[in-house]
Design a protein around this motif. Structure first.
Motif, PDB file in Angstrom:
ATOM      1  N   GLU A  70       2.296   4.780 -10.094  1.00 14.29           N
ATOM      2  CA  GLU A  70       3.127   4.190  -9.055  1.00 14.29           C
ATOM      3  C   GLU A  70       2.282   3.165  -8.299  1.00 14.29           C
ATOM      4  O   GLU A  70       1.269   3.516  -7.688  1.00 14.29           O
ATOM      5  CB  GLU A  70       3.642   5.261  -8.100  1.00 14.29           C
ATOM      6  CG  GLU A  70       4.599   4.718  -7.061  1.00 14.29           C
ATOM      7  CD  GLU A  70       5.183   5.810  -6.204  1.00 14.29           C
ATOM      8  OE1 GLU A  70       5.137   5.652  -4.971  1.00 14.29           O
ATOM      9  OE2 GLU A  70       5.667   6.808  -6.762  1.00 14.29           O
ATOM     10  N   LEU A  71       2.675   1.895  -8.383  1.00 17.31           N
ATOM     11  CA  LEU A  71       1.957   0.822  -7.695  1.00 17.31           C
ATOM     12  C   LEU A  71       2.452   0.690  -6.264  1.00 17.31           C
ATOM     13  O   LEU A  71       3.635   0.922  -5.982  1.00 17.31           O
ATOM     14  CB  LEU A  71       2.197  -0.519  -8.400  1.00 17.31           C
ATOM     15  CG  LEU A  71       1.567  -0.724  -9.762  1.00 17.31           C
ATOM     16  CD1 LEU A  71       2.015  -2.062 -10.337  1.00 17.31           C
ATOM     17  CD2 LEU A  71       0.067  -0.678  -9.672  1.00 17.31           C
ATOM     18  N   SER A  72       1.554   0.278  -5.369  1.00 18.77           N
ATOM     19  CA  SER A  72       1.979   0.037  -3.990  1.00 18.77           C
ATOM     20  C   SER A  72       1.077  -0.996  -3.338  1.00 18.77           C
ATOM     21  O   SER A  72      -0.021  -1.304  -3.822  1.00 18.77           O
ATOM     22  CB  SER A  72       1.971   1.338  -3.182  1.00 18.77           C
ATOM     23  OG  SER A  72       0.662   1.863  -3.101  1.00 18.77           O
ATOM     24  N   TRP A  73       1.578  -1.532  -2.246  1.00 18.93           N
ATOM     25  CA  TRP A  73       0.810  -2.456  -1.425  1.00 18.93           C
ATOM     26  C   TRP A  73       1.027  -2.079   0.017  1.00 18.93           C
ATOM     27  O   TRP A  73       2.160  -1.850   0.453  1.00 18.93           O
ATOM     28  CB  TRP A  73       1.249  -3.905  -1.627  1.00 18.93           C
ATOM     29  CG  TRP A  73       0.444  -4.845  -0.785  1.00 18.93           C
ATOM     30  CD1 TRP A  73      -0.753  -5.399  -1.119  1.00 18.93           C
ATOM     31  CD2 TRP A  73       0.735  -5.301   0.532  1.00 18.93           C
ATOM     32  NE1 TRP A  73      -1.223  -6.181  -0.087  1.00 18.93           N
ATOM     33  CE2 TRP A  73      -0.313  -6.136   0.941  1.00 18.93           C
ATOM     34  CE3 TRP A  73       1.786  -5.084   1.417  1.00 18.93           C
ATOM     35  CZ2 TRP A  73      -0.358  -6.757   2.196  1.00 18.93           C
ATOM     36  CZ3 TRP A  73       1.750  -5.698   2.659  1.00 18.93           C
ATOM     37  CH2 TRP A  73       0.696  -6.532   3.031  1.00 18.93           C
ATOM     38  N   GLU A  74      -0.076  -1.966   0.742  1.00 13.17           N
ATOM     39  CA  GLU A  74      -0.022  -1.694   2.172  1.00 13.17           C
ATOM     40  C   GLU A  74      -0.994  -2.625   2.871  1.00 13.17           C
ATOM     41  O   GLU A  74      -2.036  -2.988   2.300  1.00 13.17           O
ATOM     42  CB  GLU A  74      -0.387  -0.241   2.465  1.00 13.17           C
ATOM     43  CG  GLU A  74       0.634   0.744   1.927  1.00 13.17           C
ATOM     44  CD  GLU A  74       0.286   2.180   2.265  1.00 13.17           C
ATOM     45  OE1 GLU A  74      -0.425   2.403   3.264  1.00 13.17           O
ATOM     46  OE2 GLU A  74       0.729   3.070   1.527  1.00 13.17           O
ATOM     47  N   GLU A  75      -0.666  -2.987   4.085  1.00 14.31           N
ATOM     48  CA  GLU A  75      -1.494  -3.927   4.821  1.00 14.31           C
ATOM     49  C   GLU A  75      -2.926  -3.411   5.005  1.00 14.31           C
ATOM     50  O   GLU A  75      -3.887  -4.164   4.906  1.00 14.31           O
ATOM     51  CB  GLU A  75      -0.866  -4.219   6.185  1.00 14.31           C
ATOM     52  CG  GLU A  75      -1.467  -5.427   6.850  1.00 14.31           C
ATOM     53  CD  GLU A  75      -0.664  -5.874   8.049  1.00 14.31           C
ATOM     54  OE1 GLU A  75      -1.317  -6.297   9.016  1.00 14.31           O
ATOM     55  OE2 GLU A  75       0.575  -5.794   8.018  1.00 14.31           O
ATOM     56  N   ASP A  76      -3.079  -2.114   5.230  1.00 13.91           N
ATOM     57  CA  ASP A  76      -4.403  -1.533   5.471  1.00 13.91           C
ATOM     58  C   ASP A  76      -5.248  -1.418   4.205  1.00 13.91           C
ATOM     59  O   ASP A  76      -6.456  -1.633   4.239  1.00 13.91           O
ATOM     60  CB  ASP A  76      -4.275  -0.135   6.085  1.00 13.91           C
ATOM     61  CG  ASP A  76      -3.633  -0.168   7.463  1.00 13.91           C
ATOM     62  OD1 ASP A  76      -3.585  -1.247   8.072  1.00 13.91           O
ATOM     63  OD2 ASP A  76      -3.179   0.890   7.916  1.00 13.91           O
ATOM     64  N   THR A  77      -4.615  -1.058   3.098  1.00 19.09           N
ATOM     65  CA  THR A  77      -5.381  -0.748   1.886  1.00 19.09           C
ATOM     66  C   THR A  77      -5.240  -1.784   0.783  1.00 19.09           C
ATOM     67  O   THR A  77      -5.967  -1.734  -0.205  1.00 19.09           O
ATOM     68  CB  THR A  77      -4.951   0.620   1.321  1.00 19.09           C
ATOM     69  OG1 THR A  77      -3.536   0.602   1.082  1.00 19.09           O
ATOM     70  CG2 THR A  77      -5.292   1.749   2.281  1.00 19.09           C
ATOM     71  N   GLY A  78      -4.286  -2.694   0.888  1.00 20.53           N
ATOM     72  CA  GLY A  78      -4.069  -3.686  -0.161  1.00 20.53           C
ATOM     73  C   GLY A  78      -3.320  -3.059  -1.331  1.00 20.53           C
ATOM     74  O   GLY A  78      -2.513  -2.156  -1.165  1.00 20.53           O
ATOM     75  N   TYR A  79      -3.620  -3.534  -2.532  1.00 19.25           N
ATOM     76  CA  TYR A  79      -2.957  -3.033  -3.733  1.00 19.25           C
ATOM     77  C   TYR A  79      -3.651  -1.759  -4.211  1.00 19.25           C
ATOM     78  O   TYR A  79      -4.872  -1.715  -4.342  1.00 19.25           O
ATOM     79  CB  TYR A  79      -3.007  -4.077  -4.854  1.00 19.25           C
ATOM     80  CG  TYR A  79      -2.235  -5.323  -4.521  1.00 19.25           C
ATOM     81  CD1 TYR A  79      -0.860  -5.365  -4.704  1.00 19.25           C
ATOM     82  CD2 TYR A  79      -2.882  -6.448  -4.027  1.00 19.25           C
ATOM     83  CE1 TYR A  79      -0.144  -6.507  -4.394  1.00 19.25           C
ATOM     84  CE2 TYR A  79      -2.171  -7.594  -3.717  1.00 19.25           C
ATOM     85  CZ  TYR A  79      -0.804  -7.620  -3.902  1.00 19.25           C
ATOM     86  OH  TYR A  79      -0.093  -8.750  -3.590  1.00 19.25           O
ATOM     87  N   THR A  80      -2.847  -0.729  -4.452  1.00 19.96           N
ATOM     88  CA  THR A  80      -3.367   0.526  -4.986  1.00 19.96           C
ATOM     89  C   THR A  80      -2.364   1.071  -6.006  1.00 19.96           C
ATOM     90  O   THR A  80      -1.230   0.615  -6.077  1.00 19.96           O
ATOM     91  CB  THR A  80      -3.572   1.602  -3.894  1.00 19.96           C
ATOM     92  OG1 THR A  80      -2.328   1.867  -3.259  1.00 19.96           O
ATOM     93  CG2 THR A  80      -4.602   1.169  -2.858  1.00 19.96           C
TER      94      THR A  80
END
Length: 95
Positions: free
Chosen positions: A33-43
């Motif tokens: 499961e791909l995700s993007w968050e402002e704090d961690t970037g792409y994970t």
């Protein structure tokens, strides 16, 4: 210089193939499961053998580079790959 764009599905496939090879299992036994968050970037959260682990952008790009080489016969370098967030996460590769 040519540009190749990988869809989110292809990025997930790249991670599945990469993790399966590293762990000696079938790619079908890997979930991503791909995700993007402002704090961690792409994970990506990766599930294998009943366990979950998170991988960061550099690991995602490593999987993409191997996928480009094996599936498209494209030799690219880390600095040639850029992850972008549009309606979905895509990889833009300048080679």
């Amino acid at each position: 210089m040519s540009v190749t764009v990988l869809s989110m599905d292809e990025i997930i496939n790249a991670i599945c193939l990469h993790m399966a090879e590293r762990k000696g299992i079938q790619a079908t036994d890997v979930q991503v499961e791909l995700s993007w968050e402002e704090d961690t970037g792409y994970t990506a959260e990766v599930w294998t053998q009943g366990r979950s682990q998170y991988i960061v952008e550099s690991n995602i790009i490593e999987a993409i580079l191997r996928y480009l080489h094996t599936e498209y016969n494209i030799r690219a370098y880390r600095e040639d790959v850029r992850l972008e967030l549009d309606e979905e996460i895509i990889a833009v590769v300048h080679s």
